[in-house]
Design an enzyme around this catalytic site. Sequence first.
Site, PDB file in Angstrom:
ATOM      1  N   TYR A  64       0.853  -1.188   0.000  1.00 11.20           N
ATOM      2  CA  TYR A  64       0.000   0.000   0.000  1.00 11.20           C
ATOM      3  C   TYR A  64       0.887   1.235   0.000  1.00 11.20           C
ATOM      4  O   TYR A  64       1.411   1.651   1.024  1.00 11.20           O
ATOM      5  CB  TYR A  64      -0.933   0.027   1.211  1.00 11.20           C
ATOM      6  CG  TYR A  64      -1.874  -1.147   1.319  1.00 11.20           C
ATOM      7  CD1 TYR A  64      -2.173  -1.950   0.215  1.00 11.20           C
ATOM      8  CD2 TYR A  64      -2.485  -1.450   2.531  1.00 11.20           C
ATOM      9  CE1 TYR A  64      -3.034  -3.022   0.329  1.00 11.20           C
ATOM     10  CE2 TYR A  64      -3.358  -2.522   2.650  1.00 11.20           C
ATOM     11  CZ  TYR A  64      -3.627  -3.307   1.552  1.00 11.20           C
ATOM     12  OH  TYR A  64      -4.484  -4.373   1.671  1.00 11.20           O
ATOM     13  N   SER A 211     -13.252  -5.474   2.112  1.00 11.68           N
ATOM     14  CA  SER A 211     -14.247  -4.939   1.174  1.00 11.68           C
ATOM     15  C   SER A 211     -15.653  -5.452   1.468  1.00 11.68           C
ATOM     16  O   SER A 211     -16.378  -5.882   0.556  1.00 11.68           O
ATOM     17  CB  SER A 211     -13.860  -5.260  -0.283  1.00 11.68           C
ATOM     18  OG  SER A 211     -12.680  -4.591  -0.645  1.00 11.68           O
ATOM     19  N   GLY A 214     -18.359  -3.910  -0.680  1.00 12.47           N
ATOM     20  CA  GLY A 214     -18.240  -3.967  -2.133  1.00 12.47           C
ATOM     21  C   GLY A 214     -17.447  -2.817  -2.702  1.00 12.47           C
ATOM     22  O   GLY A 214     -17.799  -2.269  -3.745  1.00 12.47           O
ATOM     23  N   ARG A 215     -16.342  -2.457  -2.024  1.00 13.42           N
ATOM     24  CA  ARG A 215     -15.482  -1.340  -2.450  1.00 13.42           C
ATOM     25  C   ARG A 215     -16.260  -0.034  -2.568  1.00 13.42           C
ATOM     26  O   ARG A 215     -15.966   0.809  -3.403  1.00 13.42           O
ATOM     27  CB  ARG A 215     -14.771  -1.669  -3.760  1.00 13.42           C
ATOM     28  CG  ARG A 215     -13.914  -2.914  -3.670  1.00 13.42           C
ATOM     29  CD  ARG A 215     -13.001  -3.084  -4.859  1.00 13.42           C
ATOM     30  NE  ARG A 215     -12.197  -4.290  -4.721  1.00 13.42           N
ATOM     31  CZ  ARG A 215     -11.086  -4.395  -3.983  1.00 13.42           C
ATOM     32  NH1 ARG A 215     -10.656  -3.347  -3.328  1.00 13.42           N
ATOM     33  NH2 ARG A 215     -10.420  -5.529  -3.910  1.00 13.42           N
ATOM     34  N   GLY A 216     -17.266   0.103  -1.715  1.00 14.01           N
ATOM     35  CA  GLY A 216     -18.053   1.331  -1.695  1.00 14.01           C
ATOM     36  C   GLY A 216     -19.336   1.258  -2.489  1.00 14.01           C
ATOM     37  O   GLY A 216     -20.223   2.104  -2.323  1.00 14.01           O
ATOM     38  N   PHE A 217     -19.465   0.235  -3.336  1.00 14.77           N
ATOM     39  CA  PHE A 217     -20.660   0.135  -4.176  1.00 14.77           C
ATOM     40  C   PHE A 217     -21.912  -0.074  -3.337  1.00 14.77           C
ATOM     41  O   PHE A 217     -22.978   0.472  -3.650  1.00 14.77           O
ATOM     42  CB  PHE A 217     -20.504  -1.009  -5.179  1.00 14.77           C
ATOM     43  CG  PHE A 217     -21.656  -1.121  -6.129  1.00 14.77           C
ATOM     44  CD1 PHE A 217     -21.697  -0.343  -7.271  1.00 14.77           C
ATOM     45  CD2 PHE A 217     -22.706  -1.996  -5.885  1.00 14.77           C
ATOM     46  CE1 PHE A 217     -22.769  -0.430  -8.151  1.00 14.77           C
ATOM     47  CE2 PHE A 217     -23.774  -2.102  -6.754  1.00 14.77           C
ATOM     48  CZ  PHE A 217     -23.803  -1.311  -7.895  1.00 14.77           C
ATOM     49  N   SER A 219     -22.450   1.078  -0.537  1.00 17.23           N
ATOM     50  CA  SER A 219     -22.725   2.311   0.206  1.00 17.23           C
ATOM     51  C   SER A 219     -23.405   3.356  -0.673  1.00 17.23           C
ATOM     52  O   SER A 219     -24.353   4.013  -0.253  1.00 17.23           O
ATOM     53  CB  SER A 219     -21.424   2.915   0.755  1.00 17.23           C
ATOM     54  OG  SER A 219     -20.759   2.026   1.607  1.00 17.23           O
ATOM     55  N   GLY A 221     -23.845   2.904  -4.456  1.00 19.40           N
ATOM     56  CA  GLY A 221     -24.424   2.467  -5.708  1.00 19.40           C
ATOM     57  C   GLY A 221     -23.630   2.959  -6.906  1.00 19.40           C
ATOM     58  O   GLY A 221     -22.480   3.408  -6.777  1.00 19.40           O
TER      59      GLY A 221
END
Length: 346
Positions: A64, A211, A214-217, A219, A221
Site C-alpha cells: 500500500y 471490502s 463492495g469497495r463502496g458500491f 454504500s 451504488g
Amino acid sequence: MAAAPVVVPRMKLGSQGLEVSALGLGCMGMSAYYGPPKPEPDMIALIHHAAAAGVTLFDTSDIYGPHTNEILVGKALQGGVRDKAQVATKFGILTDADGAWGVRGDPAYVRAACEGSLKRLGVDCIDLYYQHRIDTRVPIEVTVGALKTLVEEGKIKYIGLSEASPSTIRRAHAVHPITAVQLEWSLWSRDVEADVIPTCRELGIGIVAYSPLGRGFLSSGPKLVDTLSDQDFRKELPRFQPENLEKNALIFEQVNAMAARKGCTPSQLALAWVHHQGTDVCPIPGTTKIENFNKNVAALSVKLTQEEMAELESYASADVQGDRYHDFLTTWKDSDTPPLASWKAE
C-alpha cells in the site's frame, strides 16, 4: 435523549489466542489505490478516533503506497495507542520499475519483507502477518516455515493468509497454525462460501472480511463511479465498467430499499449482513472519514432475522456482473503450490 454510543465488542480470531475488536479498520485507502493519498494529520486523527471507539485491529500492507501506509499506521499507533492495538500487515505482492505485479514467497524475501515492515511500523513485533498472495512457484510449506521461524524469533505473533485456496490453507496449517484468512466477502462477493469458509471453520481459523461494502458500491451504488478520481483503481475493475454497472445497480437499489424499511443506511445493512455470518468473522471496512467510520460502527446494532438475511441474499444472488479483479490478480482461484519435495533452496 441521545442514543448511547455503540461499543465495539471483542472476539476471538482463530484458535491461537488472538483477541481483536469485532470490527477492524482497513487502512489501504488512506494512502493508495483509492485516489490520491489523504492528508496525514486527518488519517492519524481517524485512526486515533477508531482506537478510542474500541477498534483494535488495524490492517495495512507493505504494497500500500508502496510502504507509505505502513509508515502512516506506525505513526498513528505510537505511544499509548500501540498498547491497545493489533497491527496486521502483509507481504508478498510487489511491483517492478515498470509497474508490473509479482508475487514472492521464498524465505529470503519473507524475512526481508518482515524486517522492512517492522522498521516502517516502528514496532518490535507484528501482531498478525499475512501472506498477501500465494506464490505458486514456492511450496506453501516453505513460505510458512519461514514465517514459523519469525514467530520463534518474536518478530511476529500470529500467521495469516490472504486470498488462499482450501488446499493451500490446509497445507499451510499443517506446518504452523494459521490464525486468520483474509478474503473478500460481501453481499456481492460470496464465492468463498462454497469451500474456503468451511475449510477455515473446520480448522479453527478466523475469517477477516475485506471490502465488506463492495469497495463502496454497497454504500453509494453506481453513482460512486462518477466520484472516483483518475487515480482510483476501482475505475478499472470489471464490476465498475458500464456494461456491468447497469445490471449491478439493481442489487444496490434493492439493498437501499430494504435499508429504508429498516431505518438504516445501505452500507450499514450490508455490513450487518457480514457481522451476522458468525462470531468468527471480523470485517475490516476501510474509510477516510470519521463520519463514515461512525456509521460503520453503528452497523453493529443493526439486527437481522433469518428471513431478512435470506431476502438480502436473494438480491445479490441474481448474478453479479463482472469479476472481482482483473485476471492477473486472481491467484486465489488456483493457488496450489508445488509439492515440498520439489523445492531446492537457493
